[in-house]
Design a protein around this motif. Structure first.
Motif, PDB file in Angstrom:
ATOM      1  N   GLN B  12       0.807  -1.216   0.000  1.00 55.84           N
ATOM      2  CA  GLN B  12       0.000   0.000   0.000  1.00 55.84           C
ATOM      3  C   GLN B  12       0.844   1.271   0.000  1.00 55.84           C
ATOM      4  O   GLN B  12       0.343   2.342  -0.313  1.00 55.84           O
ATOM      5  CB  GLN B  12      -0.911   0.009   1.219  1.00 55.84           C
ATOM      6  CG  GLN B  12      -0.139  -0.112   2.523  1.00 55.84           C
ATOM      7  CD  GLN B  12      -1.034  -0.111   3.734  1.00 55.84           C
ATOM      8  OE1 GLN B  12      -2.021   0.572   3.767  1.00 55.84           O
ATOM      9  NE2 GLN B  12      -0.676  -0.918   4.722  1.00 55.84           N
ATOM     10  N   PHE B  13       2.146   1.141   0.366  1.00 53.36           N
ATOM     11  CA  PHE B  13       2.998   2.328   0.404  1.00 53.36           C
ATOM     12  C   PHE B  13       3.802   2.473  -0.881  1.00 53.36           C
ATOM     13  O   PHE B  13       4.668   3.338  -0.969  1.00 53.36           O
ATOM     14  CB  PHE B  13       3.947   2.264   1.600  1.00 53.36           C
ATOM     15  CG  PHE B  13       3.231   2.052   2.901  1.00 53.36           C
ATOM     16  CD1 PHE B  13       2.352   3.005   3.374  1.00 53.36           C
ATOM     17  CD2 PHE B  13       3.418   0.901   3.638  1.00 53.36           C
ATOM     18  CE1 PHE B  13       1.674   2.808   4.558  1.00 53.36           C
ATOM     19  CE2 PHE B  13       2.744   0.700   4.822  1.00 53.36           C
ATOM     20  CZ  PHE B  13       1.873   1.654   5.281  1.00 53.36           C
ATOM     21  N   LEU B 185       2.599   4.676   9.371  1.00 47.14           N
ATOM     22  CA  LEU B 185       3.083   3.422   8.779  1.00 47.14           C
ATOM     23  C   LEU B 185       2.648   2.230   9.612  1.00 47.14           C
ATOM     24  O   LEU B 185       2.053   1.269   9.097  1.00 47.14           O
ATOM     25  CB  LEU B 185       4.609   3.483   8.688  1.00 47.14           C
ATOM     26  CG  LEU B 185       5.293   2.313   8.000  1.00 47.14           C
ATOM     27  CD1 LEU B 185       5.293   2.542   6.505  1.00 47.14           C
ATOM     28  CD2 LEU B 185       6.721   2.165   8.488  1.00 47.14           C
ATOM     29  N   ALA B 186       2.910   2.302  10.931  1.00 46.68           N
ATOM     30  CA  ALA B 186       2.614   1.162  11.794  1.00 46.68           C
ATOM     31  C   ALA B 186       1.115   0.870  11.820  1.00 46.68           C
ATOM     32  O   ALA B 186       0.693  -0.285  11.719  1.00 46.68           O
ATOM     33  CB  ALA B 186       3.126   1.444  13.208  1.00 46.68           C
ATOM     34  N   GLY B 187       0.312   1.911  11.908  1.00 47.66           N
ATOM     35  CA  GLY B 187      -1.130   1.700  11.963  1.00 47.66           C
ATOM     36  C   GLY B 187      -1.663   1.056  10.699  1.00 47.66           C
ATOM     37  O   GLY B 187      -2.473   0.123  10.767  1.00 47.66           O
ATOM     38  N   HIS B 188      -1.176   1.506   9.556  1.00 42.57           N
ATOM     39  CA  HIS B 188      -1.692   0.948   8.305  1.00 42.57           C
ATOM     40  C   HIS B 188      -1.213  -0.475   8.093  1.00 42.57           C
ATOM     41  O   HIS B 188      -1.944  -1.305   7.560  1.00 42.57           O
ATOM     42  CB  HIS B 188      -1.307   1.847   7.131  1.00 42.57           C
ATOM     43  CG  HIS B 188      -2.185   3.047   7.014  1.00 42.57           C
ATOM     44  ND1 HIS B 188      -2.038   4.147   7.812  1.00 42.57           N
ATOM     45  CD2 HIS B 188      -3.248   3.291   6.230  1.00 42.57           C
ATOM     46  CE1 HIS B 188      -2.968   5.026   7.504  1.00 42.57           C
ATOM     47  NE2 HIS B 188      -3.718   4.530   6.554  1.00 42.57           N
ATOM     48  N   ILE B 189       0.027  -0.762   8.516  1.00 37.89           N
ATOM     49  CA  ILE B 189       0.508  -2.139   8.383  1.00 37.89           C
ATOM     50  C   ILE B 189      -0.311  -3.061   9.287  1.00 37.89           C
ATOM     51  O   ILE B 189      -0.740  -4.147   8.869  1.00 37.89           O
ATOM     52  CB  ILE B 189       2.009  -2.223   8.716  1.00 37.89           C
ATOM     53  CG1 ILE B 189       2.827  -1.569   7.610  1.00 37.89           C
ATOM     54  CG2 ILE B 189       2.439  -3.671   8.875  1.00 37.89           C
ATOM     55  CD1 ILE B 189       4.305  -1.589   7.852  1.00 37.89           C
ATOM     56  N   VAL B 193      -2.442  -6.219   8.100  1.00 41.88           N
ATOM     57  CA  VAL B 193      -2.113  -7.571   8.564  1.00 41.88           C
ATOM     58  C   VAL B 193      -3.359  -8.250   9.116  1.00 41.88           C
ATOM     59  O   VAL B 193      -3.661  -9.404   8.776  1.00 41.88           O
ATOM     60  CB  VAL B 193      -0.993  -7.509   9.624  1.00 41.88           C
ATOM     61  CG1 VAL B 193      -0.887  -8.814  10.373  1.00 41.88           C
ATOM     62  CG2 VAL B 193       0.330  -7.184   8.957  1.00 41.88           C
ATOM     63  N   PHE B 194      -4.134  -7.534   9.941  1.00 40.24           N
ATOM     64  CA  PHE B 194      -5.326  -8.177  10.518  1.00 40.24           C
ATOM     65  C   PHE B 194      -6.391  -8.412   9.456  1.00 40.24           C
ATOM     66  O   PHE B 194      -7.095  -9.426   9.483  1.00 40.24           O
ATOM     67  CB  PHE B 194      -5.865  -7.334  11.674  1.00 40.24           C
ATOM     68  CG  PHE B 194      -5.085  -7.557  12.927  1.00 40.24           C
ATOM     69  CD1 PHE B 194      -5.205  -8.744  13.631  1.00 40.24           C
ATOM     70  CD2 PHE B 194      -4.198  -6.602  13.387  1.00 40.24           C
ATOM     71  CE1 PHE B 194      -4.469  -8.968  14.772  1.00 40.24           C
ATOM     72  CE2 PHE B 194      -3.453  -6.823  14.525  1.00 40.24           C
ATOM     73  CZ  PHE B 194      -3.578  -8.003  15.215  1.00 40.24           C
ATOM     74  N   GLY B 195      -6.500  -7.470   8.496  1.00 44.04           N
ATOM     75  CA  GLY B 195      -7.414  -7.716   7.386  1.00 44.04           C
ATOM     76  C   GLY B 195      -6.984  -8.928   6.586  1.00 44.04           C
ATOM     77  O   GLY B 195      -7.814  -9.739   6.162  1.00 44.04           O
ATOM     78  N   LEU B 226      -9.057   3.015  16.640  1.00 39.88           N
ATOM     79  CA  LEU B 226      -7.814   3.546  17.205  1.00 39.88           C
ATOM     80  C   LEU B 226      -7.086   4.411  16.187  1.00 39.88           C
ATOM     81  O   LEU B 226      -6.525   5.459  16.532  1.00 39.88           O
ATOM     82  CB  LEU B 226      -6.922   2.385  17.657  1.00 39.88           C
ATOM     83  CG  LEU B 226      -5.588   2.789  18.262  1.00 39.88           C
ATOM     84  CD1 LEU B 226      -5.797   3.403  19.623  1.00 39.88           C
ATOM     85  CD2 LEU B 226      -4.644   1.619  18.355  1.00 39.88           C
ATOM     86  N   GLU B 227      -7.114   3.973  14.931  1.00 34.75           N
ATOM     87  CA  GLU B 227      -6.405   4.718  13.891  1.00 34.75           C
ATOM     88  C   GLU B 227      -7.025   6.087  13.658  1.00 34.75           C
ATOM     89  O   GLU B 227      -6.321   7.047  13.353  1.00 34.75           O
ATOM     90  CB  GLU B 227      -6.377   3.918  12.592  1.00 34.75           C
ATOM     91  CG  GLU B 227      -5.290   2.869  12.559  1.00 34.75           C
ATOM     92  CD  GLU B 227      -3.940   3.442  12.931  1.00 34.75           C
ATOM     93  OE1 GLU B 227      -3.463   4.336  12.233  1.00 34.75           O
ATOM     94  OE2 GLU B 227      -3.395   3.012  13.952  1.00 34.75           O
ATOM     95  N   VAL B 228      -8.356   6.179  13.777  1.00 37.31           N
ATOM     96  CA  VAL B 228      -9.005   7.495  13.649  1.00 37.31           C
ATOM     97  C   VAL B 228      -8.487   8.414  14.756  1.00 37.31           C
ATOM     98  O   VAL B 228      -8.130   9.576  14.519  1.00 37.31           O
ATOM     99  CB  VAL B 228     -10.538   7.356  13.712  1.00 37.31           C
ATOM    100  CG1 VAL B 228     -11.190   8.725  13.716  1.00 37.31           C
ATOM    101  CG2 VAL B 228     -11.047   6.548  12.538  1.00 37.31           C
ATOM    102  N   LEU B 229      -8.413   7.860  15.985  1.00 34.05           N
ATOM    103  CA  LEU B 229      -7.900   8.649  17.112  1.00 34.05           C
ATOM    104  C   LEU B 229      -6.464   9.071  16.845  1.00 34.05           C
ATOM    105  O   LEU B 229      -6.098  10.244  17.029  1.00 34.05           O
ATOM    106  CB  LEU B 229      -7.986   7.819  18.399  1.00 34.05           C
ATOM    107  CG  LEU B 229      -7.356   8.454  19.633  1.00 34.05           C
ATOM    108  CD1 LEU B 229      -8.169   9.631  20.101  1.00 34.05           C
ATOM    109  CD2 LEU B 229      -7.200   7.439  20.750  1.00 34.05           C
TER     110      LEU B 229
END
Lengths: 116, 254
Positions: B12-13, B185-189, B193-195, B226-229
């Motif tokens: 995605q990056f 980066l960490a949030g999107h990875i 991963v969970f998806g 959490l990512e929105v926050l």
């Protein structure tokens, strides 16, 4: 309001004066530099931002030190001494940033150590 | 997609050029990063222009959004720098809205997160520090370098402390850019991963795997919240740290 009793209007006036004074004080506080923004959401955001800052300030100091040392070594050809020295200095700088973050005054007091 | 048939969380990056432009051997291609920066700017401009065009006493949705953003940044700035810090309002407000919008738009499925590229956040951080240094030197001259001299330090320790303060100052753009980049980066990875777990479990064909497939889905939902926050918070942190650093340029050597 238009009570003839002098004592009652006196206390009323005093109450109004008191509330005005506190309102002025609040306005002055919020205009002072270094005053913490009010509100519970802001307090949470402030706490979390401090946490993020502490974590990355530490890493940032070490990375910046390593970068300076590496570039200095490449420039002067003194590998690896500047890298080692600036890694240590960078780590100290990182710890100092975190220390400053922790020791800053929480309210808008102007006297304490520099809020940074 | 990775070679093993799984899902590549890094893909995605990937920066892909949309329009190749290479004048004089310099790569100026219009990439997906550029496209999303343009989209971010368009969204922010649309909200602010449309939101401020109505000027009704009882604000509508967009107008109250624009007013809330304005008041929030103004309150943050006066909180850190005092009234005279408001001369930097356009700069800090643009930074805040750009980071906030790119963080939030990056959370849309299929979109591209501009702030997950270290070069973007590093450019923003270098811009902030350049303004601090240039404004500080223009406004205060050599007095600006009093920033590096801590008060109340014994004389024999002073050269060492100045060196540490200088390195500490130079580490600011590093940590400023690293913080935003790392969180995005960490949030999107983690989300990817969970998806990917859900997809892999459902595609495996085993009955037991079907039963546990909802678990990573639940985590992905929680992580999205959490990512929105984090997206909003990182924009706030970027803005408030910009204010803290600008405050050093406004009032050095306290």
């Amino acid at each position: 309001m238009s009570e003839p009793d002098p004592n009652a209007s006196d206390s009323e006036l005093r109450a109004r004066l008191g509330s005005l004074k506190s309102a002025i004080k609040r306005a002055e506080e919020s205009e002072k530099p270094g005053a913490s923004p009010v509100g519970e959401d802001k307090a949470l955001a402030g706490a979390m931002s401090s946490g993020f800052r502490a974590a990355t300030d530490l890493a940032g100091g070490i990375i910046a030190g390593a970068l300076i040392g590496y570039l200095g070594d490449r420039w002067l050809g003194t590998s690896p001494f500047l890298l080692i020295a600036f890694l240590v200095i960078g780590a100290i700088a990182g710890f100092r940033s975190v220390y400053r973050l922790g020791s800053r005054p929480t309210s808008g007091s102007k006297g304490g150590p520099k809020a940074n | 997609m990775a070679a093993g048939g799984g899902i590549d969380p890094i893909h995605q990056f990937h920066i892909a050029p949309i329009v190749e432009l290479k004048p004089f051997g310099i790569d100026l291609s219009f990439t997906n990063t550029s496209l999303w920066m343009v989209i971010v700017l368009a969204v922010v401009s649309a909200i602010m222009v449309y939101g401020s065009s109505q000027r009704s006493v009882v604000p509508g949705r967009l107008q109250s959004l624009a007013e809330m953003a304005y008041e929030f940044v103004a309150a943050t700035m006066t909180g850190v720098m005092g009234k005279d810090g408001l001369k930097f309002f356009p700069f800090v407000f643009s930074l805040f809205m750009f980071v906030l919008a790119s963080n939030l738009l990056g959370l849309l499925p299929g979109s591209f997160t501009v702030t997950s590229q270290i070069i973007v956040t590093a450019a923003l951080a270098v811009l902030v520090i350049s303004i601090v240094v240039i404004y500080g030197i223009v406004k205060h001259g050599t007095h600006f370098f009093g920033l590096f001299v801590p008060s109340g330090v014994p004389g024999w320790l002073l050269p060492f402390m100045v060196l540490i303060e200088a390195v500490s100052f130079l580490s600011r753009p590093v940590s400023l850019s690293l913080r935003l980049f790392g969180n995005m980066l960490a949030g999107h990875i983690a989300l990817k991963v969970f998806g990917g777990f859900v997809v892999v479990l459902l595609g495996s064909g085993a009955v037991f795997n079907y039963a546990i497939a909802p678990l990573p889905l639940l985590l992905a939902v929680a992580l999205t919240a959490l990512e929105v926050l984090v997206a909003v918070l990182q924009a706030y942190v970027f803005a408030i740290l910009t204010c803290v650093y600008l405050n050093d340029a406004l009032h050095p050597g306290h």
